[in-house]
Design a protein around this motif. Structure first.
Motif, mmCIF file in Angstrom:
data_model
loop_
_atom_site.group_PDB
_atom_site.id
_atom_site.type_symbol
_atom_site.label_atom_id
_atom_site.label_comp_id
_atom_site.label_asym_id
_atom_site.label_seq_id
_atom_site.Cartn_x
_atom_site.Cartn_y
_atom_site.Cartn_z
ATOM 1 N N ASN A 17 -17.243 23.642 -13.626
ATOM 2 C CA ASN A 17 -16.604 24.915 -13.294
ATOM 3 C C ASN A 17 -17.330 26.095 -13.927
ATOM 4 O O ASN A 17 -17.591 27.105 -13.265
ATOM 5 C CB ASN A 17 -15.146 24.912 -13.756
ATOM 6 C CG ASN A 17 -14.243 24.099 -12.859
ATOM 7 O OD1 ASN A 17 -14.627 23.701 -11.772
ATOM 8 N ND2 ASN A 17 -13.034 23.843 -13.320
ATOM 9 N N GLN A 18 -17.639 25.965 -15.214
ATOM 10 C CA GLN A 18 -18.276 27.072 -15.921
ATOM 11 C C GLN A 18 -19.699 27.295 -15.410
ATOM 12 O O GLN A 18 -20.159 28.438 -15.286
ATOM 13 C CB GLN A 18 -18.287 26.804 -17.431
ATOM 14 C CG GLN A 18 -16.909 26.660 -18.054
ATOM 15 C CD GLN A 18 -15.981 27.820 -17.729
ATOM 16 O OE1 GLN A 18 -16.373 28.985 -17.784
ATOM 17 N NE2 GLN A 18 -14.735 27.505 -17.365
ATOM 18 N N LYS A 19 -20.390 26.209 -15.113
ATOM 19 C CA LYS A 19 -21.767 26.309 -14.620
ATOM 20 C C LYS A 19 -21.820 26.979 -13.252
ATOM 21 O O LYS A 19 -22.739 27.774 -12.977
ATOM 22 C CB LYS A 19 -22.378 24.906 -14.552
ATOM 23 C CG LYS A 19 -23.784 24.878 -13.971
ATOM 24 C CD LYS A 19 -24.304 23.453 -13.859
ATOM 25 C CE LYS A 19 -25.679 23.419 -13.203
ATOM 26 N NZ LYS A 19 -26.192 22.024 -13.064
ATOM 27 N N ASN A 61 -13.297 17.667 -19.658
ATOM 28 C CA ASN A 61 -14.497 18.374 -20.084
ATOM 29 C C ASN A 61 -15.629 18.333 -19.063
ATOM 30 O O ASN A 61 -16.362 19.315 -18.906
ATOM 31 C CB ASN A 61 -14.990 17.815 -21.420
ATOM 32 C CG ASN A 61 -14.051 18.168 -22.557
ATOM 33 O OD1 ASN A 61 -13.679 19.327 -22.722
ATOM 34 N ND2 ASN A 61 -13.642 17.168 -23.335
ATOM 35 N N ASP A 62 -15.764 17.202 -18.360
ATOM 36 C CA ASP A 62 -16.849 17.116 -17.384
ATOM 37 C C ASP A 62 -16.616 18.085 -16.222
ATOM 38 O O ASP A 62 -17.542 18.773 -15.774
ATOM 39 C CB ASP A 62 -17.002 15.686 -16.871
ATOM 40 C CG ASP A 62 -15.704 15.097 -16.335
ATOM 41 O OD1 ASP A 62 -14.619 15.633 -16.661
ATOM 42 O OD2 ASP A 62 -15.761 14.103 -15.582
ATOM 43 N N LYS A 63 -15.364 18.165 -15.752
ATOM 44 C CA LYS A 63 -15.060 19.081 -14.657
ATOM 45 C C LYS A 63 -15.112 20.535 -15.118
ATOM 46 O O LYS A 63 -15.575 21.418 -14.379
ATOM 47 C CB LYS A 63 -13.687 18.758 -14.073
ATOM 48 C CG LYS A 63 -13.663 17.428 -13.328
ATOM 49 C CD LYS A 63 -12.304 17.153 -12.706
ATOM 50 C CE LYS A 63 -12.334 15.846 -11.925
ATOM 51 N NZ LYS A 63 -11.017 15.526 -11.310
ATOM 52 N N ASP A 64 -14.657 20.783 -16.334
ATOM 53 C CA ASP A 64 -14.702 22.149 -16.853
ATOM 54 C C ASP A 64 -16.149 22.618 -16.996
ATOM 55 O O ASP A 64 -16.454 23.787 -16.728
ATOM 56 C CB ASP A 64 -13.990 22.230 -18.199
ATOM 57 C CG ASP A 64 -13.901 23.653 -18.717
ATOM 58 O OD1 ASP A 64 -13.325 24.507 -18.001
ATOM 59 O OD2 ASP A 64 -14.398 23.923 -19.812
ATOM 60 N N ALA A 65 -17.021 21.711 -17.367
ATOM 61 C CA ALA A 65 -18.440 22.078 -17.502
ATOM 62 C C ALA A 65 -19.022 22.491 -16.149
ATOM 63 O O ALA A 65 -19.783 23.465 -16.056
ATOM 64 C CB ALA A 65 -19.226 20.900 -18.084
#
Length: 427
Positions: free
Chosen positions: A254-256, A248-252
């Motif tokens: 990525n999306q940002k 989740n931290d990396k996906d956040a």
């Protein structure tokens, strides 16, 4: 990022070349008088990325060219998804180690182990096992230590990695930052130098598939550019074969950052279409990039631009990708190994990199292409992307000369590093 002038870069190359010449003169004691020494190449880390696939055929091609008398056995981590067949077609004499019995026999019969290119000392466990035999090994074209993040984090190399490198016959690092860091933290391998990533030597091709695809989409040789998008962190959780839960931290992150990073690449596509007669092919380097290519590049293009932009919707293997790249006028985007394979074949290519990555992208400075390297966290670099891509599109001949000059430097280093491998083979 501080861009170096051509004169500064030239001075650095001269210093580097002098150091390399000294290493070539170091007396090396070989370990075998066999006419056909056996080399294990430890490589092939995964198949979901055409760059990770590319390490292996690149180094195999170098061994075939410079040490043709050697018998090479490939010890892979993964050659599924059609990769084994691709390698067997190009290298029919290379035995691929598959079973425990194969590994046991190879450990007994082989004279030398060569750790192939990769993001770190990937096969440290295998090298530890090999080191117990007392037989020699070397490391060919890695980033070190392979930690993502800040320079301080990158200094946290495993003591076991340091020990393994200290006991290697030679260690070639694919970027000068890795080489300097290894020296700084106390690695004392007898020969430590810049050595190009093995993927520069890739020559596997699937011309039939590539030509068919290009014809289907009216992409004419020399009249289109390739482009590759990406997230800051590869979303391994999107690849079914990896069987990973979402981070989740990396996906956040990525999306940002996906618009921040891919928006400038999209702007370059628009400029190429509106200001030149070139077309653009959006293509992937790993299995996750078809999705982001559609979302962040193709779908957001103005309608007048889309008609001359092609979106590749399926993943491909290294051979078809290379056969496509060599028919293009160049490549740009946010990946590393497709540019490596382009330049290795004399095709212009730019690289975009992020703070979250390792130092691998800085190899572009090492081979004389610093002004084709863009730090996506530096506004001045980001604003320079479109002009650089336009220059390639508007003057392909000049861009190709620049790519060929870099390729020639890489070939020189390949020859020199393989000479060191060879000197370590024969007593």
């Amino acid at each position: 990022m501080i861009k170096k002038t051509n004169h500064q870069g030239r001075r650095e190359f001269l210093k580097t070349s002098a150091a390399m010449a000294i290493s070539l003169s170091i007396p090396l004691s070989g370990f075998t008088d066999k006419k056909t020494p056996v080399i294990i190449l430890r490589s092939s880390w995964q198949t979901v990325n055409i760059g990770d696939i590319g390490h292996t055929p690149g180094v195999l091609a170098l061994l075939e060219k410079y040490i043709p008398q050697a018998q090479v056995r490939l010890w892979p981590s993964d050659v599924g998804n059609g990769v084994e067949q691709m390698l067997a077609k190009r290298f029919p004499k290379v035995e691929i180690i598959k079973t425990d019995a194969d590994r046991k026999r190879a450990m007994s019969e082989a004279d030398f182990m060569l750790h192939g290119s990769g993001p770190s000392l990937v096969a440290r466990a295998t090298l530890e096992e090999w080191a117990k035999t007392g037989k020699p090994y070397g490391v060919y074209g890695i980033t070190f230590p392979g930690v993502y993040g800040t320079p301080e984090q990158a200094k946290k190399a495993s003591p076991k990695d340091v020990e393994l490198l200290n006991n290697a016959r030679f260690a070639f690092f694919r970027d000068s930052v890795s080489l300097n860091l290894a020296k700084e933290i106390g690695v004392k391998c007898p020969i430590m130098e810049f050595g190009p990533d093995g993927a520069f030597a890739v020559d596997v091709k699937d011309d039939e598939s590539a030509i068919r695809f290009l014809k289907e989409h009216d992409l004419q040789e020399g009249r289109f550019l390739c482009v590759i998008p990406r997230y800051r962190y590869t979303p391994w959780w999107k690849i079914p074969s990896k069987n990973r839960t979402i981070e989740n931290d990396k996906d956040a992150i990525n999306q940002k950052m996906k618009e921040h990073d891919n928006g400038p690449i999209r702007d370059a596509i628009v400029a190429v279409i509106r200001q030149t007669s070139m077309k653009v092919l959006i293509c992937p380097e790993d299995e996750t990039q078809m999705e982001i290519g559609k979302e962040m590049l193709y779908d957001k293009l103005p309608e007048d631009v889309k008609s001359r932009v092609v979106l590749r919707e399926k993943y491909w293997l290294t051979d078809q990708a290379v056969s496509t790249y060599i028919r293009s006028a160049g490549l740009f985007g946010l990946e590393m190994h497709s540019p490596i394979m382009c330049v290795g074949n004399g095709i212009p290519a730019t690289v975009g990199r992020f703070a979250e990555q390792t130092s691998k992208g800085l190899m572009w400075k090492d081979i004389g292409l610093g002004d084709w390297l863009f730090d996506m966290d530096v506004p001045g670099d980001v604003s320079a992307i479109t002009p650089a891509v336009l220059a390639i599109a508007k003057d392909p001949k000049t861009a190709k000369k620049k790519a060929l000059k870099a390729r020639d430097f890489v070939i020189k280093r390949q020859r020199e590093t393989m000479e060191i491998v060879k000197k370590n083979l024969y007593s």
